[in-house]
Enzyme design. Structure first.
Site, PDB file in Angstrom:
ATOM      1  N   GLU A   1      37.903  42.330  38.651  1.00 20.97           N
ATOM      2  CA  GLU A   1      37.563  40.917  38.535  1.00 20.97           C
ATOM      3  C   GLU A   1      38.139  40.265  37.281  1.00 20.97           C
ATOM      4  OE1 GLU A   1      33.386  40.380  39.192  1.00 20.97           O
ATOM      5  OE2 GLU A   1      33.422  41.632  40.995  1.00 20.97           O
TER       6      GLU A   1
ATOM      7  N   HIS B   1      31.729  36.197  42.590  1.00 23.86           N
ATOM      8  CA  HIS B   1      30.662  37.106  42.144  1.00 23.86           C
ATOM      9  C   HIS B   1      29.384  36.308  41.852  1.00 23.86           C
ATOM     10  CE1 HIS B   1      29.927  41.281  40.235  1.00 23.86           C
ATOM     11  NE2 HIS B   1      28.773  40.748  40.582  1.00 23.86           N
TER      12      HIS B   1
ATOM     13  N   ARG C   1      29.979  45.992  45.194  1.00 25.82           N
ATOM     14  CA  ARG C   1      30.929  46.262  44.121  1.00 25.82           C
ATOM     15  C   ARG C   1      32.326  46.327  44.719  1.00 25.82           C
ATOM     16  NH1 ARG C   1      27.677  44.725  41.246  1.00 25.82           N
ATOM     17  NH2 ARG C   1      26.663  45.700  39.455  1.00 25.82           N
TER      18      ARG C   1
END
Length: 319
Positions: free
Chosen positions: A266, A285, A237
């Site tokens: 993000e 990601h 994360r």
């Protein structure tokens, strides 16, 4: 029953609710809601009996308190930091995750990023692209069997990553105060009692911890200073690393290499300090992803939610 899938308009994961509908069959109608914010969701989403949540749409107390008949929310991922667990508990809504869907993919991705940086593949690509064939321009390369690797968070994915690094001959240590004694003996790795001890000992850190109050900005200026001349990989994360401190460290050339699949926010663009550098490796990601893993994740999320709605609970409930 009415089931809702809440996904983002930005970097969407689901385009059609076919896998989820197949799991529920005739027992429910599954609808897909794509939105920029939970505040913009239609009334139909508030009337669902259960929800499947994707990570770019936070489900906080104001939204949860508006749910009319929801009994379960399943986060389609390992992490569940985008959901207000306490607010859901107060409304008797069970929240669950899917902790076992993409273990192999995330571990593979972390090791792939590490190997790319350690073997300086981005630099090698740049050298050849500029028309040179001089291997000396790539720079010094470490021998993997002499490398000390540190794992932060030795859960399912951390363990898988540790075993992969071991297969390359690396010496592996980990820090995880929540893992019971003896795991290190089972895996053939070493335990560090403190984060500072791990950072001091190793040449490369790979992060595999969940995001919570204890791990938010776990890696800050002091920790980055301890990693001077070393490598840092994050496929867990983004906010586990202090974003500003990391940008400063990259600009100052403090780290030997940084591999990032996750970022502090993000929904924003990638910091310009990370761009155009051979010592920073970026991916969108995607560590969780393979075609098989995404299909498995979606099916398992639906199966967990079905269990909550029909049986009243599931072993993956986190609140």
């Amino acid at each position: 029953m009415k089931i809702g899938i809440i996904d983002s308009l930005h970097n969407r994961y689901v385009t059609k609710a076919d896998i989820e509908q197949e799991v529920f069959g005739g027992r429910a109608t599954v609808s897909l809601f794509q939105t920029a914010s939970a505040d913009d969701l239609p009334q139909a989403a508030l009337q669902c009996d259960g929800l499947i949540s994707w990570h770019l749409v936070p489900l906080q107390a104001p939204f949860i308190n508006r749910l009319e008949q929801c009994r379960g929310i399943v986060r389609a991922a390992v992490g569940f930091d985008n959901i207000d667990l306490a607010a859901a508990r107060q409304r008797n809504i069970e929240v669950a995750n899917v902790p076992d869907y993409g273990t192999e993919e995330v571990a593979d991705h972390a090791v792939a990023m590490a190997l790319s940086l350690l073997r300086r593949l981005p630099r090698g690509h740049t050298v050849v692209s500029r028309g040179s064939w001089d291997w000396r321009e790539v720079g010094a390369l470490p021998r993997l069997s002499q490398l000390q690797v540190g794992i932060i968070g030795c859960g399912r994915i951390g363990m898988a990553a540790a075993l992969r690094f071991k297969a390359f001959g690396c010496q592996v240590s980990f820090f995880d105060p929540h893992v019971c004694s003896g795991v290190e003996k089972s895996l053939g790795i070493q335990r560090c009692e403190t984060l500072a001890e791990l950072l001091h000992k190793v040449d490369l850190i790979s992060i595999h911890a969940p995001l919570n109050e204890q791990t938010h900005h776990l890696i800050g200026p002091r920790e980055l200073a301890a990693l001077s001349g070393k490598y840092l990989i994050n496929t867990a994360r983004g906010p586990i690393i202090d974003g500003q401190a990391l940008r400063d460290a990259v600009v100052d050339g403090l780290l030997a290499g940084v591999g990032l699949d996750v970022y502090e926010d993000e929904r924003q663009g990638i910091p310009e300090q990370f761009l155009g550098r051979d010592d920073v490796l970026l991916s969108p990601h995607v560590a969780f992803y393979s075609e098989a893993a995404l299909a498995e994740l979606r099916a398992k999320a639906a199966q967990v939610l079905l269990s909550i709605l029909e049986k009243g609970s599931h072993r993956n409930v986190v609140n």
